[in-house]
Design an enzyme around this catalytic site. Sequence first.
Site, PDB file in Angstrom:
ATOM      1  N   TYR A 141      -2.180  -1.277  10.514  1.00 12.39           N
ATOM      2  CA  TYR A 141      -2.075  -1.430   9.048  1.00 12.39           C
ATOM      3  C   TYR A 141      -0.739  -0.885   8.545  1.00 12.39           C
ATOM      4  CZ  TYR A 141      -3.773  -1.132   4.166  1.00 12.39           C
ATOM      5  OH  TYR A 141      -3.945  -1.271   2.810  1.00 12.39           O
ATOM      6  N   SER A 172       0.870  -1.186   0.000  1.00 13.91           N
ATOM      7  CA  SER A 172       0.000   0.000   0.000  1.00 13.91           C
ATOM      8  C   SER A 172       0.895   1.219   0.000  1.00 13.91           C
ATOM      9  CB  SER A 172      -0.853  -0.014   1.275  1.00 13.91           C
ATOM     10  OG  SER A 172      -1.433   1.250   1.517  1.00 13.91           O
TER      11      SER A 172
HETATM   12  P1  NAP Z   1     -11.309  -6.353   0.202  1.00 11.77           P
HETATM   13  O1  NAP Z   1     -12.189  -5.953  -0.923  1.00 11.77           O
HETATM   14  O2  NAP Z   1     -11.823  -6.273   1.583  1.00 11.77           O
HETATM   15  O3  NAP Z   1     -10.762  -7.816  -0.102  1.00 11.77           O
HETATM   16  C1  NAP Z   1      -9.878  -8.465   0.770  1.00 11.77           C
HETATM   17  C2  NAP Z   1     -10.243  -9.924   0.810  1.00 11.77           C
HETATM   18  O4  NAP Z   1      -9.357 -10.569   1.759  1.00 11.77           O
HETATM   19  C3  NAP Z   1     -11.679 -10.135   1.308  1.00 11.77           C
HETATM   20  O5  NAP Z   1     -12.328 -11.127   0.549  1.00 11.77           O
HETATM   21  C4  NAP Z   1     -11.420 -10.573   2.742  1.00 11.77           C
HETATM   22  O6  NAP Z   1     -12.458 -11.352   3.284  1.00 11.77           O
HETATM   23  C5  NAP Z   1     -10.158 -11.374   2.591  1.00 11.77           C
HETATM   24  N1  NAP Z   1      -9.573 -11.618   3.893  1.00 11.77           N
HETATM   25  C6  NAP Z   1      -9.470 -10.744   4.922  1.00 11.77           C
HETATM   26  N2  NAP Z   1      -8.978 -11.354   5.982  1.00 11.77           N
HETATM   27  C7  NAP Z   1      -8.762 -12.641   5.645  1.00 11.77           C
HETATM   28  C8  NAP Z   1      -8.294 -13.771   6.343  1.00 11.77           C
HETATM   29  N3  NAP Z   1      -7.983 -13.718   7.636  1.00 11.77           N
HETATM   30  N4  NAP Z   1      -8.194 -14.937   5.685  1.00 11.77           N
HETATM   31  C9  NAP Z   1      -8.565 -15.031   4.384  1.00 11.77           C
HETATM   32  N5  NAP Z   1      -9.036 -13.994   3.674  1.00 11.77           N
HETATM   33  C10 NAP Z   1      -9.138 -12.804   4.306  1.00 11.77           C
HETATM   34  O7  NAP Z   1      -9.953  -5.489   0.210  1.00 11.77           O
HETATM   35  P2  NAP Z   1      -9.109  -4.810  -0.967  1.00 11.77           P
HETATM   36  O8  NAP Z   1      -9.339  -3.359  -0.896  1.00 11.77           O
HETATM   37  O9  NAP Z   1      -9.289  -5.525  -2.236  1.00 11.77           O
HETATM   38  O10 NAP Z   1      -7.638  -5.032  -0.390  1.00 11.77           O
HETATM   39  C11 NAP Z   1      -6.797  -6.069  -0.842  1.00 11.77           C
HETATM   40  C12 NAP Z   1      -5.369  -5.720  -0.450  1.00 11.77           C
HETATM   41  O11 NAP Z   1      -5.008  -4.482  -1.048  1.00 11.77           O
HETATM   42  C13 NAP Z   1      -5.166  -5.550   1.055  1.00 11.77           C
HETATM   43  O12 NAP Z   1      -3.920  -6.109   1.439  1.00 11.77           O
HETATM   44  C14 NAP Z   1      -5.130  -4.056   1.221  1.00 11.77           C
HETATM   45  O13 NAP Z   1      -4.370  -3.668   2.331  1.00 11.77           O
HETATM   46  C15 NAP Z   1      -4.472  -3.638  -0.066  1.00 11.77           C
HETATM   47  N6  NAP Z   1      -4.724  -2.247  -0.424  1.00 11.77           N
HETATM   48  C16 NAP Z   1      -5.993  -1.834  -0.641  1.00 11.77           C
HETATM   49  C17 NAP Z   1      -6.194  -0.501  -0.980  1.00 11.77           C
HETATM   50  C18 NAP Z   1      -7.567   0.037  -1.228  1.00 11.77           C
HETATM   51  O14 NAP Z   1      -7.689   1.253  -1.313  1.00 11.77           O
HETATM   52  N7  NAP Z   1      -8.581  -0.783  -1.379  1.00 11.77           N
HETATM   53  C19 NAP Z   1      -5.116   0.378  -1.078  1.00 11.77           C
HETATM   54  C20 NAP Z   1      -3.841  -0.098  -0.842  1.00 11.77           C
HETATM   55  C21 NAP Z   1      -3.652  -1.417  -0.528  1.00 11.77           C
HETATM   56  P3  NAP Z   1     -13.652 -10.569   4.087  1.00 11.77           P
HETATM   57  O15 NAP Z   1     -14.449  -9.878   3.023  1.00 11.77           O
HETATM   58  O16 NAP Z   1     -14.353 -11.685   4.774  1.00 11.77           O
HETATM   59  O17 NAP Z   1     -12.958  -9.618   5.010  1.00 11.77           O
END
Ligand code: NAP
Length: 264
Positions: free
Chosen positions: A159, A146
């Site tokens: 985080y 991130s």
């Molecule tokens: P998201 O839509 O919430 O998707 C994350 C997925 O990971 C969800 O399906 C979640 O399940 C699953 N997950 C969470 N905890 C878990 C666990 N203990 N075991 C197995 N699966 C698990 O999030 P996203 O925004 O796509 O983020 C994905 C990655 O990108 C993360 O590492 C985040 O830090 C990074 N990121 C995101 C952004 C942003 O702006 N979105 C920016 C920078 C970096 P649940 O739905 O059940 O929680």
Amino acid sequence: MTTPHPVPPHQVVALDLRGRTALVTGAGSGIGRSVAGRLAAAGARVVAVDRDAEPLESLADDTGAVPVVADLSDLDRAEEALEGHWDVDVLVNNAGIQHVAPLDEFPAERFAYIQTVMVEAPFRLVRRVLPHMYSAGWGRIVNISSVHGLRASPFKAAYVTAKHALEGLSKTVALEGAPHGVTANCVNPAYVRTPLVEGQIRAQAATHGIPESEVVEKIMLTSAAIKRLIEPEEVAELVAYLCTDAAGFITGTSVAIDGGWTAH
Ligand code: NAP
């Protein structure tokens, strides 16, 4: 003022992963889902890991991905659930969660939980997939970090700590993997339009005491020069590039997709 959203370019990278297996965590939603779809479109056999079965089933229907339900916070059981799936050529450590609270109120168990899911689980998976990559003489590890792996923001202690740790893990893998044809890199997005961010909008509104409508413009977009959210497909395309042979010299680095945030 927000920047108008262009239609993101889809699948411009020439990536051929036929005969390769890719394991993507957090594949049920958001960035992970886009990445899983992108790697499947490149011909990879995708092993899609998430903690809920339902989103994985729909992903499997859409892409042919092999679903594995595993909660990465339970490290030993997650490894057990993945038994038989360690012959992986591309590992994308993506699963992540957020918790927004001031440090003096931050729940200690939540801090530890976030380190488990976002640092220890990637370490466990890296450890298990490297033997296959080493014997194949080729591998790609992409860690979805991130902008918070490079910069801090208030109220996100767990985080920011976890993402900075992931950066360290990624660099170490790059050094050890280089003689074996394995690259390891971080991808560093600013705010991507996913369910995780939608949750943060609600949480930040409560923490900062402002309406949800103001969170995107007044908090999320203040640091980026380009004033829009990123689409998950844009992140997936960058991951695809890092998986090409053309990107074979890119390792141990962090590729920002942050609209200029880290130019500050
Ligand atoms: P998201 O839509 O919430 O998707 C994350 C997925 O990971 C969800 O399906 C979640 O399940 C699953 N997950 C969470 N905890 C878990 C666990 N203990 N075991 C197995 N699966 C698990 O999030 P996203 O925004 O796509 O983020 C994905 C990655 O990108 C993360 O590492 C985040 O830090 C990074 N990121 C995101 C952004 C942003 O702006 N979105 C920016 C920078 C970096 P649940 O739905 O059940 O929680």
